[in-house]
Motif scaffolding. Sequence first.
Motif, PDB file in Angstrom:
ATOM      1  N   GLN A  83      35.498  44.335  38.817  1.00 55.85           N
ATOM      2  CA  GLN A  83      36.967  44.041  38.897  1.00 55.85           C
ATOM      3  C   GLN A  83      37.810  44.485  37.847  1.00 55.85           C
ATOM      4  OE1 GLN A  83      38.382  39.664  38.913  1.00 55.85           O
ATOM      5  NE2 GLN A  83      39.616  40.269  41.219  1.00 55.85           N
ATOM      6  N   LEU A 133      32.024  47.044  44.596  1.00 56.64           N
ATOM      7  CA  LEU A 133      30.419  47.007  44.509  1.00 56.64           C
ATOM      8  C   LEU A 133      29.983  47.840  43.746  1.00 56.64           C
ATOM      9  CD1 LEU A 133      27.837  45.526  45.666  1.00 56.64           C
ATOM     10  CD2 LEU A 133      27.807  47.303  47.468  1.00 56.64           C
ATOM     11  N   PHE A 168      30.919  41.000  37.717  1.00 58.07           N
ATOM     12  CA  PHE A 168      30.412  39.653  38.672  1.00 58.07           C
ATOM     13  C   PHE A 168      29.156  39.870  39.011  1.00 58.07           C
ATOM     14  CE2 PHE A 168      34.014  36.886  38.128  1.00 58.07           C
ATOM     15  CZ  PHE A 168      35.124  37.727  38.370  1.00 58.07           C
ATOM     16  N   MET A 182      36.093  43.240  34.756  1.00 57.74           N
ATOM     17  CA  MET A 182      35.318  42.057  34.710  1.00 57.74           C
ATOM     18  C   MET A 182      34.336  42.601  35.641  1.00 57.74           C
ATOM     19  SD  MET A 182      36.825  38.385  34.917  1.00 57.74           S
ATOM     20  CE  MET A 182      36.084  36.940  34.417  1.00 57.74           C
ATOM     21  N   PHE A 234      28.833  33.480  43.283  1.00 61.79           N
ATOM     22  CA  PHE A 234      29.164  34.354  42.262  1.00 61.79           C
ATOM     23  C   PHE A 234      28.912  33.628  40.864  1.00 61.79           C
ATOM     24  CE2 PHE A 234      31.242  38.242  44.074  1.00 61.79           C
ATOM     25  CZ  PHE A 234      31.640  37.778  45.254  1.00 61.79           C
ATOM     26  N   TYR A 290      29.500  43.192  40.941  1.00 59.87           N
ATOM     27  CA  TYR A 290      30.937  43.898  41.324  1.00 59.87           C
ATOM     28  C   TYR A 290      31.532  43.999  40.165  1.00 59.87           C
ATOM     29  CZ  TYR A 290      30.216  42.555  46.621  1.00 59.87           C
ATOM     30  OH  TYR A 290      29.961  42.668  47.963  1.00 59.87           O
ATOM     31  N   ARG A 315      42.535  44.469  39.944  1.00 55.20           N
ATOM     32  CA  ARG A 315      41.740  43.124  40.609  1.00 55.20           C
ATOM     33  C   ARG A 315      40.936  43.534  41.867  1.00 55.20           C
ATOM     34  NH1 ARG A 315      44.710  37.630  38.988  1.00 55.20           N
ATOM     35  NH2 ARG A 315      42.519  36.841  39.182  1.00 55.20           N
ATOM     36  N   GLN A 316      41.030  44.944  42.273  1.00 54.53           N
ATOM     37  CA  GLN A 316      40.245  45.198  43.419  1.00 54.53           C
ATOM     38  C   GLN A 316      38.597  45.045  43.126  1.00 54.53           C
ATOM     39  OE1 GLN A 316      41.182  46.618  46.733  1.00 54.53           O
ATOM     40  NE2 GLN A 316      39.204  46.040  46.985  1.00 54.53           N
ATOM     41  N   MET A 317      38.118  44.248  43.970  1.00 52.59           N
ATOM     42  CA  MET A 317      36.640  44.081  43.813  1.00 52.59           C
ATOM     43  C   MET A 317      35.939  45.284  44.304  1.00 52.59           C
ATOM     44  SD  MET A 317      35.970  40.946  42.188  1.00 52.59           S
ATOM     45  CE  MET A 317      34.187  40.409  42.815  1.00 52.59           C
TER      46      MET A 317
END
Lengths: 116, 115
Positions: free
Chosen positions: A39, A47, A91, A89, A106, A37, A43-45
């Motif tokens: 970000q 895929l 993840f 970022m 995560f 994922y 800050r919207q995650m």
Amino acid sequence: AQTVTQSQPEMSVQEAETVTLSCTYDTSESDYYLFWYKQPPSRQMILVIRQEAYKQQNATENRFSVNFQKAAKSFSLKISDSQLGDAAMYFCAYRTYTGANSKLTFGKGITLSVRP
Amino acid sequence: DGGITQSPKYLFRKEGQNVTLSCEQNLNHDAMYWYRQDPGQGLRLIYYSQIVNDFQKGDIAEGYSVSREKKESFPLTVTSAQKNPTAFYLCATRRPGQGVEDTQYFGPGTRLTVL
């Protein structure tokens, strides 16, 4: 319990270059899913890419590809032709294969910066 | 527009007060999740719900409560019992499907600050 480890807290890449983000995980299961994922600063995650453990072929999505090494329990993300918009970022996440209650686990994430 | 809505985007609370974070979805997904994100940490699961009127504790449920009275809504209450509530909270839904199509989608998040 499953664990996901992202050992590099930060990485930097030159625009148009290639970068690889590392992820390892620990599980006793043979069937599972793996995800990356993104970000961004909003800050919207989002895929990025996903992989089923039983598939030997590595997943690809445009400039994003993975190197899935099941025996080594490694799931790295390669970003080709890096763009400024890739700064975010990232993840790594693991999920069990079956069960309505299967949950995502995560890693702690890695901050990628892209140099113009 | 289809999607997941979280409100408010920023929330401030005085210490000792309960506060409720909203999560609404129109994706018709059965499963919904609440995660907490702290600096330098990954996402940690607080609560999740597979169907209406049913929910389960995640890894860090202490000090939180939820309800699932409607398929579209999964509000999270941060109670005064939560020792360190300042964090970024993310709601997610899960699309049913086969294999990797069974994927989680995330809302935009709520930043909670305790003053």
